[in-house]
Design a protein around this motif. Sequence first.
Motif, PDB file in Angstrom:
ATOM      1  N   GLY A   1       2.914 -40.389 -27.390  1.00 53.23           N
ATOM      2  CA  GLY A   1       3.969 -40.985 -28.208  1.00 53.23           C
ATOM      3  C   GLY A   1       4.220 -42.445 -27.889  1.00 53.23           C
ATOM      4  O   GLY A   1       3.780 -42.980 -26.884  1.00 53.23           O
ATOM      5  N   LEU A   2       4.948 -43.079 -28.768  1.00 59.47           N
ATOM      6  CA  LEU A   2       5.356 -44.463 -28.593  1.00 59.47           C
ATOM      7  C   LEU A   2       6.400 -44.555 -27.488  1.00 59.47           C
ATOM      8  O   LEU A   2       7.298 -43.735 -27.414  1.00 59.47           O
ATOM      9  CB  LEU A   2       5.948 -44.980 -29.908  1.00 59.47           C
ATOM     10  CG  LEU A   2       6.432 -46.415 -29.949  1.00 59.47           C
ATOM     11  CD1 LEU A   2       5.256 -47.368 -29.808  1.00 59.47           C
ATOM     12  CD2 LEU A   2       7.142 -46.675 -31.265  1.00 59.47           C
ATOM     13  N   VAL A   3       6.273 -45.554 -26.623  1.00 60.43           N
ATOM     14  CA  VAL A   3       7.231 -45.769 -25.549  1.00 60.43           C
ATOM     15  C   VAL A   3       8.075 -46.978 -25.899  1.00 60.43           C
ATOM     16  O   VAL A   3       7.549 -48.044 -26.189  1.00 60.43           O
ATOM     17  CB  VAL A   3       6.524 -46.022 -24.189  1.00 60.43           C
ATOM     18  CG1 VAL A   3       7.534 -46.307 -23.106  1.00 60.43           C
ATOM     19  CG2 VAL A   3       5.637 -44.851 -23.828  1.00 60.43           C
ATOM     20  N   SER A   4       9.381 -46.825 -25.885  1.00 57.40           N
ATOM     21  CA  SER A   4      10.291 -47.935 -26.134  1.00 57.40           C
ATOM     22  C   SER A   4      10.733 -48.497 -24.790  1.00 57.40           C
ATOM     23  O   SER A   4      11.138 -47.752 -23.916  1.00 57.40           O
ATOM     24  CB  SER A   4      11.508 -47.444 -26.924  1.00 57.40           C
ATOM     25  OG  SER A   4      12.497 -48.450 -26.940  1.00 57.40           O
ATOM     26  N   THR A   5      10.664 -49.807 -24.634  1.00 55.66           N
ATOM     27  CA  THR A   5      11.092 -50.413 -23.368  1.00 55.66           C
ATOM     28  C   THR A   5      12.581 -50.256 -23.155  1.00 55.66           C
ATOM     29  O   THR A   5      13.094 -50.545 -22.088  1.00 55.66           O
ATOM     30  CB  THR A   5      10.712 -51.899 -23.296  1.00 55.66           C
ATOM     31  OG1 THR A   5      11.262 -52.577 -24.420  1.00 55.66           O
ATOM     32  CG2 THR A   5       9.212 -52.068 -23.244  1.00 55.66           C
ATOM     33  N   ARG A   6      13.277 -49.756 -24.143  1.00 56.42           N
ATOM     34  CA  ARG A   6      14.708 -49.494 -24.015  1.00 56.42           C
ATOM     35  C   ARG A   6      14.965 -48.492 -22.887  1.00 56.42           C
ATOM     36  O   ARG A   6      16.028 -48.491 -22.283  1.00 56.42           O
ATOM     37  CB  ARG A   6      15.211 -48.939 -25.345  1.00 56.42           C
ATOM     38  CG  ARG A   6      16.648 -48.527 -25.336  1.00 56.42           C
ATOM     39  CD  ARG A   6      17.013 -47.984 -26.694  1.00 56.42           C
ATOM     40  NE  ARG A   6      18.431 -47.729 -26.746  1.00 56.42           N
ATOM     41  CZ  ARG A   6      19.019 -47.121 -27.736  1.00 56.42           C
ATOM     42  NH1 ARG A   6      18.317 -46.737 -28.781  1.00 56.42           N
ATOM     43  NH2 ARG A   6      20.313 -46.924 -27.730  1.00 56.42           N
ATOM     44  N   HIS A   7      14.008 -47.633 -22.617  1.00 51.13           N
ATOM     45  CA  HIS A   7      14.197 -46.571 -21.632  1.00 51.13           C
ATOM     46  C   HIS A   7      13.485 -46.839 -20.323  1.00 51.13           C
ATOM     47  O   HIS A   7      13.477 -45.990 -19.445  1.00 51.13           O
ATOM     48  CB  HIS A   7      13.735 -45.240 -22.218  1.00 51.13           C
ATOM     49  CG  HIS A   7      14.512 -44.905 -23.449  1.00 51.13           C
ATOM     50  ND1 HIS A   7      15.836 -44.566 -23.420  1.00 51.13           N
ATOM     51  CD2 HIS A   7      14.139 -44.908 -24.756  1.00 51.13           C
ATOM     52  CE1 HIS A   7      16.244 -44.356 -24.661  1.00 51.13           C
ATOM     53  NE2 HIS A   7      15.249 -44.563 -25.479  1.00 51.13           N
ATOM     54  N   ILE A   8      12.902 -47.995 -20.171  1.00 49.89           N
ATOM     55  CA  ILE A   8      12.230 -48.345 -18.924  1.00 49.89           C
ATOM     56  C   ILE A   8      13.285 -48.833 -17.926  1.00 49.89           C
ATOM     57  O   ILE A   8      14.203 -49.556 -18.268  1.00 49.89           O
ATOM     58  CB  ILE A   8      11.187 -49.459 -19.140  1.00 49.89           C
ATOM     59  CG1 ILE A   8      10.159 -49.022 -20.187  1.00 49.89           C
ATOM     60  CG2 ILE A   8      10.510 -49.850 -17.850  1.00 49.89           C
ATOM     61  CD1 ILE A   8       9.338 -47.824 -19.796  1.00 49.89           C
ATOM     62  N   TYR A   9      13.168 -48.447 -16.683  1.00 52.58           N
ATOM     63  CA  TYR A   9      14.022 -48.860 -15.575  1.00 52.58           C
ATOM     64  C   TYR A   9      15.419 -48.254 -15.624  1.00 52.58           C
ATOM     65  O   TYR A   9      16.291 -48.700 -14.929  1.00 52.58           O
ATOM     66  CB  TYR A   9      14.154 -50.388 -15.486  1.00 52.58           C
ATOM     67  CG  TYR A   9      12.840 -51.072 -15.239  1.00 52.58           C
ATOM     68  CD1 TYR A   9      12.479 -52.173 -15.996  1.00 52.58           C
ATOM     69  CD2 TYR A   9      11.968 -50.610 -14.261  1.00 52.58           C
ATOM     70  CE1 TYR A   9      11.284 -52.809 -15.781  1.00 52.58           C
ATOM     71  CE2 TYR A   9      10.764 -51.244 -14.061  1.00 52.58           C
ATOM     72  CZ  TYR A   9      10.419 -52.345 -14.803  1.00 52.58           C
ATOM     73  OH  TYR A   9       9.231 -52.972 -14.600  1.00 52.58           O
ATOM     74  N   ARG A  10      15.638 -47.265 -16.438  1.00 54.63           N
ATOM     75  CA  ARG A  10      16.930 -46.587 -16.392  1.00 54.63           C
ATOM     76  C   ARG A  10      16.793 -45.410 -15.446  1.00 54.63           C
ATOM     77  O   ARG A  10      15.979 -44.543 -15.643  1.00 54.63           O
ATOM     78  CB  ARG A  10      17.345 -46.108 -17.781  1.00 54.63           C
ATOM     79  CG  ARG A  10      17.699 -47.267 -18.669  1.00 54.63           C
ATOM     80  CD  ARG A  10      18.524 -46.808 -19.824  1.00 54.63           C
ATOM     81  NE  ARG A  10      18.861 -47.985 -20.626  1.00 54.63           N
ATOM     82  CZ  ARG A  10      19.443 -47.912 -21.772  1.00 54.63           C
ATOM     83  NH1 ARG A  10      19.749 -46.751 -22.283  1.00 54.63           N
ATOM     84  NH2 ARG A  10      19.736 -48.997 -22.441  1.00 54.63           N
TER      85      ARG A  10
END
Length: 115
Positions: free
Chosen positions: A105-114
Motif C-alpha cells: 500500500g501507499l505510505v503517507s509521511t503523515r504517519h512516519i515518526y509518530r
Amino acid sequence: MLRPIGGVDREVEETHSPEGWGYRSQYGSEFISVMPTNLYGPGDNYHPELSHVVAALIRRFHEAKLSGTKTVEVWGTGTPRREFLYVDDMADACVYLMKTYSGAGLVSTRHIYRG
C-alpha cells in the motif's frame, strides 16, 4: 479521481505510483510508494510570488525582522489544516521505510515518526 488511503481521512490522486504496484505484483519486486506532505528546506524557492507556504512565511518573517516591522500579514482564513515536513526528515523516513517496510500500500509521511 480521488480515493481514500489506508483508512485515513486523506485522499490522493489515483495516478500516484500505479506503475510500482503493477511491477511489484507482476515481478515480485519490493517497490513501495511514499506520499510526502508539503516539504521545505535548503534549496527552497523564496521568490515573493512563486514560493510555497513555508518558504513564503520564512521570507515574510525575515523581511519583517530586517525592517523592524512588528506585524506580518498571513493570507487565508486559518481554516485549512496543513502539514509540513523538513526535507532531511523526509529523506530519513524514506531510508527507514526502505529498510523496514515491504507492504504493497501507499505510505503517507503523515504517519512516519509518530510513536
